[in-house]
Design a protein around this motif. Structure first.
Motif, PDB file in Angstrom:
ATOM      1  N   ALA A  55      -6.780  -3.230   2.585  1.00  0.00           N
ATOM      2  CA  ALA A  55      -5.729  -4.237   2.435  1.00  0.00           C
ATOM      3  C   ALA A  55      -4.591  -3.684   1.580  1.00  0.00           C
ATOM      4  O   ALA A  55      -3.411  -3.886   1.884  1.00  0.00           O
ATOM      5  CB  ALA A  55      -6.298  -5.510   1.822  1.00  0.00           C
ATOM      6  N   GLY A  56      -4.933  -2.976   0.516  1.00  0.00           N
ATOM      7  CA  GLY A  56      -3.912  -2.364  -0.331  1.00  0.00           C
ATOM      8  C   GLY A  56      -3.126  -1.287   0.400  1.00  0.00           C
ATOM      9  O   GLY A  56      -1.902  -1.183   0.259  1.00  0.00           O
ATOM     10  N   MET A  59      -0.722  -2.997   2.650  1.00  0.00           N
ATOM     11  CA  MET A  59       0.419  -3.512   1.901  1.00  0.00           C
ATOM     12  C   MET A  59       1.388  -2.383   1.551  1.00  0.00           C
ATOM     13  O   MET A  59       2.606  -2.533   1.682  1.00  0.00           O
ATOM     14  CB  MET A  59      -0.031  -4.215   0.626  1.00  0.00           C
ATOM     15  N   SER A  60       0.863  -1.276   1.131  1.00  0.00           N
ATOM     16  CA  SER A  60       1.702  -0.134   0.787  1.00  0.00           C
ATOM     17  C   SER A  60       2.506   0.339   1.995  1.00  0.00           C
ATOM     18  O   SER A  60       3.707   0.646   1.883  1.00  0.00           O
ATOM     19  CB  SER A  60       0.837   0.997   0.244  1.00  0.00           C
ATOM     20  N   LEU A  80       4.440 -11.073   1.842  1.00  0.00           N
ATOM     21  CA  LEU A  80       3.156 -10.520   1.421  1.00  0.00           C
ATOM     22  C   LEU A  80       2.359 -11.507   0.570  1.00  0.00           C
ATOM     23  O   LEU A  80       1.138 -11.606   0.709  1.00  0.00           O
ATOM     24  CB  LEU A  80       3.368  -9.204   0.672  1.00  0.00           C
ATOM     25  N   ARG A  83       0.986 -13.994   2.982  1.00  0.00           N
ATOM     26  CA  ARG A  83      -0.151 -13.430   3.713  1.00  0.00           C
ATOM     27  C   ARG A  83      -1.416 -13.475   2.855  1.00  0.00           C
ATOM     28  O   ARG A  83      -2.484 -13.862   3.324  1.00  0.00           O
ATOM     29  CB  ARG A  83       0.147 -11.991   4.125  1.00  0.00           C
ATOM     30  N   GLY A  84      -1.300 -13.085   1.594  1.00  0.00           N
ATOM     31  CA  GLY A  84      -2.458 -13.114   0.704  1.00  0.00           C
ATOM     32  C   GLY A  84      -2.998 -14.520   0.510  1.00  0.00           C
ATOM     33  O   GLY A  84      -4.213 -14.749   0.575  1.00  0.00           O
ATOM     34  N   ILE A 123      -9.960 -10.822  -1.752  1.00  0.00           N
ATOM     35  CA  ILE A 123      -9.013  -9.956  -1.053  1.00  0.00           C
ATOM     36  C   ILE A 123      -7.635 -10.611  -0.995  1.00  0.00           C
ATOM     37  O   ILE A 123      -6.613  -9.991  -1.308  1.00  0.00           O
ATOM     38  CB  ILE A 123      -9.529  -9.624   0.358  1.00  0.00           C
ATOM     39  N   SER A 126      -5.989 -10.837  -4.448  1.00  0.00           N
ATOM     40  CA  SER A 126      -5.561  -9.502  -4.878  1.00  0.00           C
ATOM     41  C   SER A 126      -4.252  -9.106  -4.202  1.00  0.00           C
ATOM     42  O   SER A 126      -3.339  -8.583  -4.853  1.00  0.00           O
ATOM     43  CB  SER A 126      -6.640  -8.464  -4.549  1.00  0.00           C
ATOM     44  N   LEU A 127      -4.162  -9.360  -2.913  1.00  0.00           N
ATOM     45  CA  LEU A 127      -2.923  -9.050  -2.192  1.00  0.00           C
ATOM     46  C   LEU A 127      -1.752  -9.872  -2.723  1.00  0.00           C
ATOM     47  O   LEU A 127      -0.654  -9.346  -2.934  1.00  0.00           O
ATOM     48  CB  LEU A 127      -3.100  -9.311  -0.699  1.00  0.00           C
ATOM     49  N   ALA A 131       1.444  -8.261  -4.622  1.00  0.00           N
ATOM     50  CA  ALA A 131       2.779  -8.466  -4.066  1.00  0.00           C
ATOM     51  C   ALA A 131       3.693  -9.147  -5.077  1.00  0.00           C
ATOM     52  O   ALA A 131       4.856  -8.765  -5.241  1.00  0.00           O
ATOM     53  CB  ALA A 131       2.696  -9.299  -2.789  1.00  0.00           C
TER      54      ALA A 131
END
Length: 145
Positions: A55-56, A59-60, A80, A83-84, A123, A126-127, A131
């Motif tokens: 997931a990270g 995102m990157s 983002l 989305r998270g 998850i 965290s996202l 973000a």
């Protein structure tokens, strides 16, 4: 653009998750010994960190793509975070569905099951947090903190 190696890694994480959950629920207690059970226990620790890592990475890649296209940093950040938080909501929907399957909404145990913060929640949160605090508001060369 899809990156094949990331799709393969996601597929491996899903397979590890299925192995973990399926074998735990379908095996007799007396079968939980030996080398295969030990291997299964080793596989069981892989899905969560793999999903978090992937997931990270996703995102990157999204941030890098936005920078290359000159997209507005605030809009990328907002999408983002959304989305998270959407993943967190899907986690609660799954909790609700599992509680209904297990016998309904009555009882403190089922309410606690619905409200618990589990893997999908972790998850998604965290996202969203990465973000919110890691994506620049304005286009810069700084991608993440």
């Amino acid at each position: 653009m899809r990156l094949r190696h990331l799709d393969i890694a996601r597929g491996a994480a899903v397979i590890a998750m299925i192995i973990t959950h399926a074998t735990d629920g379908w095996m007799k207690t007396e079968s939980r010994v030996g080398i295969l059970w030990t291997v299964r226990k080793l596989i069981a620790v892989l899905p969560l960190p793999a999903f978090l890592l992937l997931a990270g990475v996703g995102m990157s890649l999204r941030v890098a793509s936005a920078e290359a296209k000159g997209e507005d940093g605030a809009a990328v950040r907002f999408s983002l975070v959304r989305r998270g938080l959407g993943i967190v909501l899907w986690g609660y929907a799954l909790n609700l569905a599992l509680s209904l399957i297990d016998g309904g909404l009555s009882g403190l145990r089922n309410v606690a099951r619905i409200l618990r913060f589990d893997v999908l929640h972790c998850i998604g949160a965290s996202l969203a947090l990465l973000a919110l605090f890691g994506v620049a508001k304005v286009p810069t060369r700084r991608r993440l903190l």
